[in-house]
Design a protein around this motif. Structure first.
Motif, PDB file in Angstrom:
ATOM      1  N   MET A   1      -5.782  13.654 -13.567  1.00  0.00           N
ATOM      2  CA  MET A   1      -5.795  12.252 -12.768  1.00  0.00           C
ATOM      3  C   MET A   1      -4.670  12.559 -11.446  1.00  0.00           C
ATOM      4  SD  MET A   1      -5.597   9.061 -15.082  1.00  0.00           S
ATOM      5  CE  MET A   1      -4.805   9.770 -16.522  1.00  0.00           C
ATOM      6  N   GLY A   2      -3.701  13.547 -11.798  1.00  0.00           N
ATOM      7  CA  GLY A   2      -2.727  13.572 -10.711  1.00  0.00           C
ATOM      8  C   GLY A   2      -3.382  14.387  -9.605  1.00  0.00           C
ATOM      9  N   LYS A   3      -4.180  15.410  -9.955  1.00  0.00           N
ATOM     10  CA  LYS A   3      -4.814  16.162  -8.859  1.00  0.00           C
ATOM     11  C   LYS A   3      -5.760  15.551  -8.129  1.00  0.00           C
ATOM     12  CE  LYS A   3      -4.231  20.526 -10.839  1.00  0.00           C
ATOM     13  NZ  LYS A   3      -4.641  21.846 -11.599  1.00  0.00           N
ATOM     14  N   GLU A   4      -6.374  14.614  -8.708  1.00  0.00           N
ATOM     15  CA  GLU A   4      -7.493  13.633  -8.135  1.00  0.00           C
ATOM     16  C   GLU A   4      -6.738  12.645  -7.336  1.00  0.00           C
ATOM     17  OE1 GLU A   4     -11.409  12.356 -10.163  1.00  0.00           O
ATOM     18  OE2 GLU A   4      -9.897  11.056 -11.090  1.00  0.00           O
ATOM     19  N   ALA A   5      -5.517  12.059  -7.790  1.00  0.00           N
ATOM     20  CA  ALA A   5      -4.925  11.233  -6.689  1.00  0.00           C
ATOM     21  C   ALA A   5      -4.465  11.910  -5.563  1.00  0.00           C
ATOM     22  CB  ALA A   5      -3.657  10.867  -7.466  1.00  0.00           C
ATOM     23  N   LEU A   6      -3.944  13.008  -5.594  1.00  0.00           N
ATOM     24  CA  LEU A   6      -3.499  13.779  -4.504  1.00  0.00           C
ATOM     25  C   LEU A   6      -4.708  14.043  -3.429  1.00  0.00           C
ATOM     26  CD1 LEU A   6      -1.016  16.542  -6.255  1.00  0.00           C
ATOM     27  CD2 LEU A   6      -0.391  14.141  -4.296  1.00  0.00           C
ATOM     28  N   SER A   7      -5.860  14.559  -4.074  1.00  0.00           N
ATOM     29  CA  SER A   7      -7.051  14.843  -3.377  1.00  0.00           C
ATOM     30  C   SER A   7      -7.596  13.620  -2.503  1.00  0.00           C
ATOM     31  CB  SER A   7      -8.259  15.089  -4.267  1.00  0.00           C
ATOM     32  OG  SER A   7      -8.794  14.146  -4.850  1.00  0.00           O
ATOM     33  N   ILE A   8      -7.114  12.404  -2.781  1.00  0.00           N
ATOM     34  CA  ILE A   8      -7.302  11.057  -2.034  1.00  0.00           C
ATOM     35  C   ILE A   8      -6.277  10.509  -1.185  1.00  0.00           C
ATOM     36  CG2 ILE A   8      -9.603  10.533  -3.427  1.00  0.00           C
ATOM     37  CD1 ILE A   8      -7.970   8.511  -4.541  1.00  0.00           C
ATOM     38  N   GLY A   9      -5.193  11.266  -1.149  1.00  0.00           N
ATOM     39  CA  GLY A   9      -4.130  10.672  -0.389  1.00  0.00           C
ATOM     40  C   GLY A   9      -3.133   9.836  -1.472  1.00  0.00           C
ATOM     41  N   ALA A  10      -3.505   9.778  -2.407  1.00  0.00           N
ATOM     42  CA  ALA A  10      -2.487   8.830  -3.414  1.00  0.00           C
ATOM     43  C   ALA A  10      -1.328   9.713  -3.821  1.00  0.00           C
ATOM     44  CB  ALA A  10      -3.399   8.048  -4.669  1.00  0.00           C
ATOM     45  N   ASN A  11      -0.426   8.802  -4.211  1.00  0.00           N
ATOM     46  CA  ASN A  11       0.924   9.299  -4.836  1.00  0.00           C
ATOM     47  C   ASN A  11       1.367   8.487  -5.933  1.00  0.00           C
ATOM     48  OD1 ASN A  11       1.700   7.298  -3.106  1.00  0.00           O
ATOM     49  ND2 ASN A  11       3.160   8.426  -2.087  1.00  0.00           N
ATOM     50  N   THR A  12       0.392   7.753  -6.789  1.00  0.00           N
ATOM     51  CA  THR A  12       0.506   6.973  -7.930  1.00  0.00           C
ATOM     52  C   THR A  12      -0.829   6.614  -8.516  1.00  0.00           C
ATOM     53  OG1 THR A  12       1.515   5.146  -8.941  1.00  0.00           O
ATOM     54  CG2 THR A  12       0.610   4.669  -6.723  1.00  0.00           C
ATOM     55  N   PHE A  13      -1.142   6.210  -9.583  1.00  0.00           N
ATOM     56  CA  PHE A  13      -2.361   5.722 -10.094  1.00  0.00           C
ATOM     57  C   PHE A  13      -2.028   4.635 -11.168  1.00  0.00           C
ATOM     58  CE2 PHE A  13      -1.464   9.993 -11.803  1.00  0.00           C
ATOM     59  CZ  PHE A  13      -1.733   9.495 -13.345  1.00  0.00           C
ATOM     60  N   GLN A  14      -3.498   4.070 -11.439  1.00  0.00           N
ATOM     61  CA  GLN A  14      -3.431   3.453 -12.698  1.00  0.00           C
ATOM     62  C   GLN A  14      -4.333   3.935 -13.535  1.00  0.00           C
ATOM     63  OE1 GLN A  14      -3.204  -1.512 -12.838  1.00  0.00           O
ATOM     64  NE2 GLN A  14      -5.270  -0.868 -12.980  1.00  0.00           N
ATOM     65  N   PHE A  15      -4.062   3.701 -14.965  1.00  0.00           N
ATOM     66  CA  PHE A  15      -5.147   4.287 -15.743  1.00  0.00           C
ATOM     67  C   PHE A  15      -5.337   3.242 -17.094  1.00  0.00           C
ATOM     68  CE2 PHE A  15      -1.042   5.731 -16.943  1.00  0.00           C
ATOM     69  CZ  PHE A  15      -1.077   5.791 -18.312  1.00  0.00           C
ATOM     70  N   PHE A  16      -6.418   3.153 -17.808  1.00  0.00           N
ATOM     71  CA  PHE A  16      -6.545   2.316 -19.049  1.00  0.00           C
ATOM     72  C   PHE A  16      -5.918   3.184 -20.158  1.00  0.00           C
ATOM     73  CE2 PHE A  16     -10.254   0.154 -16.925  1.00  0.00           C
ATOM     74  CZ  PHE A  16      -9.459  -1.390 -17.312  1.00  0.00           C
ATOM     75  N   THR A  17      -5.081   2.469 -21.074  1.00  0.00           N
ATOM     76  CA  THR A  17      -4.604   3.154 -22.236  1.00  0.00           C
ATOM     77  C   THR A  17      -5.531   3.639 -23.092  1.00  0.00           C
ATOM     78  OG1 THR A  17      -4.292   0.985 -23.026  1.00  0.00           O
ATOM     79  CG2 THR A  17      -2.395   2.057 -21.994  1.00  0.00           C
ATOM     80  N   ARG A  18      -6.690   3.237 -23.064  1.00  0.00           N
ATOM     81  CA  ARG A  18      -7.839   3.273 -23.870  1.00  0.00           C
ATOM     82  C   ARG A  18      -9.222   2.682 -23.595  1.00  0.00           C
ATOM     83  NH1 ARG A  18      -5.956   1.651 -29.273  1.00  0.00           N
ATOM     84  NH2 ARG A  18      -3.704   2.052 -28.381  1.00  0.00           N
ATOM     85  N   ASN A  19     -10.140   2.708 -24.064  1.00  0.00           N
ATOM     86  CA  ASN A  19     -11.476   2.032 -23.686  1.00  0.00           C
ATOM     87  C   ASN A  19     -11.075   0.617 -23.233  1.00  0.00           C
ATOM     88  OD1 ASN A  19     -13.991   0.397 -23.734  1.00  0.00           O
ATOM     89  ND2 ASN A  19     -14.813   2.617 -24.033  1.00  0.00           N
ATOM     90  N   PRO A  20     -11.517   0.291 -21.879  1.00  0.00           N
ATOM     91  CA  PRO A  20     -11.041  -1.146 -21.281  1.00  0.00           C
ATOM     92  C   PRO A  20     -11.926  -2.094 -22.137  1.00  0.00           C
ATOM     93  CG  PRO A  20     -12.800  -0.008 -19.815  1.00  0.00           C
ATOM     94  CD  PRO A  20     -12.376   1.087 -20.631  1.00  0.00           C
TER      95      PRO A  20
END
Length: 281
Positions: A17-36
């Motif tokens: 997720m961190g590398k994916e964020a960097l690839s789109i110009g992001a420097n934070t992100f949100q994620f689900f703790t488990r299946n939504p």
């Protein structure tokens, strides 16, 4: 520094997720703790988390926002649903300590005909059972659009929960731009007035994160339908003003627009510009 990101899938782990964020110009992100839609969370990989924390430090990531599953309803009139909410939030807060100092966001829930006062009380009671003075995670109540019997579409409702929490430094708000617009707050047309209201009722020091979404519906529609940036009733200029407002720009901004990674990259680039950019066709 602006911290802008989007919602990413946690299926491949935190380093991914961190590398994916960097690839789109992001420097934070949100994620689900488990299946939504609920269910058991997958086991944590401590080596993966260690690699992510190193990556995040190197690239000056902002605080992350973990999102509880949508099935969590702490103020349901159904006992089993309330017990499920208790189990999920308790487990999620325990797991969040592997990522110390970040945010855990959830929808306050729907009182389902019990009445707003009872809904508020039940939510506060549950949080007081689960929040501890030792935890480093701050729990965020998300602003809601006011559809059905939702709790949290008015700032007063969120404050009524928060004022009951024993460990008040562990509770805050995540403001969703689509939701507050649909709830009747003109955040794109009268931003300063909305922020003044928020500060008078809750306090801007309790605003810790912002979900950035345009809205498919007009002001006070109470419907909650997210739109891509510039394709809804808030508009690109209105949303850009939110991200760059001096009272807000220190916060993590999380896109929840209906996009894939390429679309998120375009929106992040638009919002990072120092002047209101033109919206391309």
């Amino acid at each position: 520094m602006l911290h802008i990101g989007c919602h990413l899938s946690s299926a491949k782990g935190f380093e991914h997720m961190g590398k994916e964020a960097l690839s789109i110009g992001a420097n934070t992100f949100q994620f689900f703790t488990r299946n939504p839609r609920g269910g058991k969370a997958k086991e944590l990989d401590e080596k993966d988390i260690e690699k992510f924390l190193k990556l995040a430090s190197e690239h000056q990531f902002g605080k992350l926002v973990a999102h509880a599953p949508y099935t969590v309803n702490p103020c349901s009139k159904d006992q089993k649903t309330r017990e499920f909410a208790h189990m999920v939030i308790e487990d999620d807060l325990r797991r969040m300590e592997y990522l110390p100092g970040n945010y855990y966001n959830f929808h306050p829930g729907s009182h389902v005909g019990q009445g707003m006062d009872i809904g508020i009380q039940v939510i506060a009671d549950l949080l007081n059972q689960l929040i501890t003075p030792e935890q480093s995670t701050v729990v965020l109540l998300e602003t809601m659009s006011g559809k059905g019997s939702e709790v949290g579409s008015r700032f007063e409702e969120l404050q009524a929960i928060m004022e009951q929490i024993q460990f008040g430094d562990k509770i805050g708000v995540c403001l969703d731009t689509c939701h507050v617009h649909d709830a009747g707050y003109d955040i794109s047309g009268s931003l300063d007035d909305v922020l003044d209201q928020f500060h008078q009722i809750i306090g801007l020091d309790k605003l810790h994160a912002i979900h950035i979404n345009d809205s498919q519906n007009p002001l006070a529609a109470h419907k909650d339908r997210h739109a891509k940036i510039g394709e809804g009733h808030l508009g690109l200029e209105g949303i850009w003003q939110i991200v760059h407002h001096p009272r807000l720009r220190h916060l993590p901004f999380i896109l929840e627009t209906p996009n894939e990674l390429e679309g998120y990259a375009r929106e992040i680039a638009l919002l990072r510009q120092e002047q209101v950019p033109p919206l391309e066709d």
